[in-house]
Scaffold this motif. Structure first.
Motif, short mmCIF file in Angstrom:
data_model
loop_
_atom_site.label_atom_id
_atom_site.label_comp_id
_atom_site.label_asym_id
_atom_site.label_seq_id
_atom_site.Cartn_x
_atom_site.Cartn_y
_atom_site.Cartn_z
N HIS A 68 55.88 -73.54 83.31
CA HIS A 68 56.43 -73.61 81.95
C HIS A 68 55.82 -72.49 81.10
CE1 HIS A 68 57.67 -75.81 78.18
NE2 HIS A 68 56.60 -75.19 77.71
N GLU A 69 54.48 -72.35 81.20
CA GLU A 69 53.81 -71.28 80.45
C GLU A 69 54.25 -69.90 80.94
OE1 GLU A 69 52.33 -71.80 77.71
OE2 GLU A 69 52.39 -73.97 77.99
N HIS A 72 57.47 -69.10 79.32
CA HIS A 72 57.29 -68.60 77.95
C HIS A 72 56.95 -67.12 77.96
CE1 HIS A 72 57.73 -72.11 75.50
NE2 HIS A 72 56.70 -72.77 75.99
N GLU A 133 61.27 -74.12 74.15
CA GLU A 133 60.64 -75.08 75.07
C GLU A 133 61.62 -75.49 76.17
OE1 GLU A 133 57.48 -75.58 75.05
OE2 GLU A 133 57.28 -74.48 73.18
N HIS A 174 57.05 -78.71 68.80
CA HIS A 174 57.34 -79.08 70.18
C HIS A 174 58.29 -80.26 70.23
CE1 HIS A 174 54.25 -76.83 72.46
NE2 HIS A 174 55.01 -77.14 73.47
ZN LIG Z 1 55.99 -74.70 75.83
#
Ligand SMILES: [Zn+2]
Length: 194
Positions: A68-69, A72, A133, A174
């Protein structure tokens, strides 16, 4: 003709009532205490700086969180988010200068108007962050598959304070796990204990 001053007081009162209703709704739906922060969130200007705790405990580092990071980073989300922040800040400074100079408002009146104008702008900014996100989740999902994504969402749900969607869009950058899992898994993942 209503004066600008009277309109300001009316808008601030309206903000107070709207936040109070939101807070009561949140307490009823989640059955969680808001604590001291819940009271501070009702006060204009103060509510701009009250922190919102997001987790009961820090989520574990797992493959999904790492990817996930990575998502990003590869989609340049940090830079885009900062650019959006700078643009909004410039807009705020411009609005403040405009109100301060051309409408003859006092500094405190100008700041309070700015505070009010920032409420919808902040919601739009939150939705933009949420979109990032979802993109990062999708990136991780595509690499790991459904099973691991589901397990990761379960882990996250256990760590997270479960805010409602309406409350989250007002206060959080978030999206909650329930919203994220609906997006990538078409299924609400909630903590086991609830
Ligand atoms: Zn995130």
């Amino acid at each position: 003709m209503i004066s600008l001053g009277a309109m300001l007081v009316f808008c601030l009162a309206l903000e107070f009532v709207a936040r109070l209703v939101l807070e009561i709704r949140e307490r009823r739906l989640t059955q969680l205490h808001g604590g001291m922060f819940a009271l501070l969130r009702l006060i204009p200007l103060v509510n701009d700086i009250v922190p919102l705790p997001e987790n009961r405990r820090e989520p574990l580092e797992n493959e999904f969180v790492k990817l996930h990071e990575e998502g990003h980073a590869s989609l340049r989300h940090g830079i885009l988010r900062n650019l959006a922040k700078v643009a909004l800040l410039l807009l705020a400074v411009w609005l403040l200068a405009f109100l301060f100079a051309s409408r003859g408002l006092s500094l405190i009146e100008a700041i309070l108007w700015l505070h009010l104008a920032a409420i919808p702008v902040r919601i739009v900014f939150h939705l933009y962050c949420w979109h990032q996100e979802y993109e990062a989740d999708r990136y991780a999902f595509d690499k790991l598959g459904k099973k691991k994504a589901k397990a990761a969402m379960r882990d996250l749900a256990e760590c997270e304070i479960p805010y409602t969607k309406l409350f989250a869009v007002v206060y959080r950058e978030h999206p909650t796990v329930v919203i994220r899992s609906l997006k990538i898994l078409n299924k609400e993942i909630k903590p086991e204990s609830n």
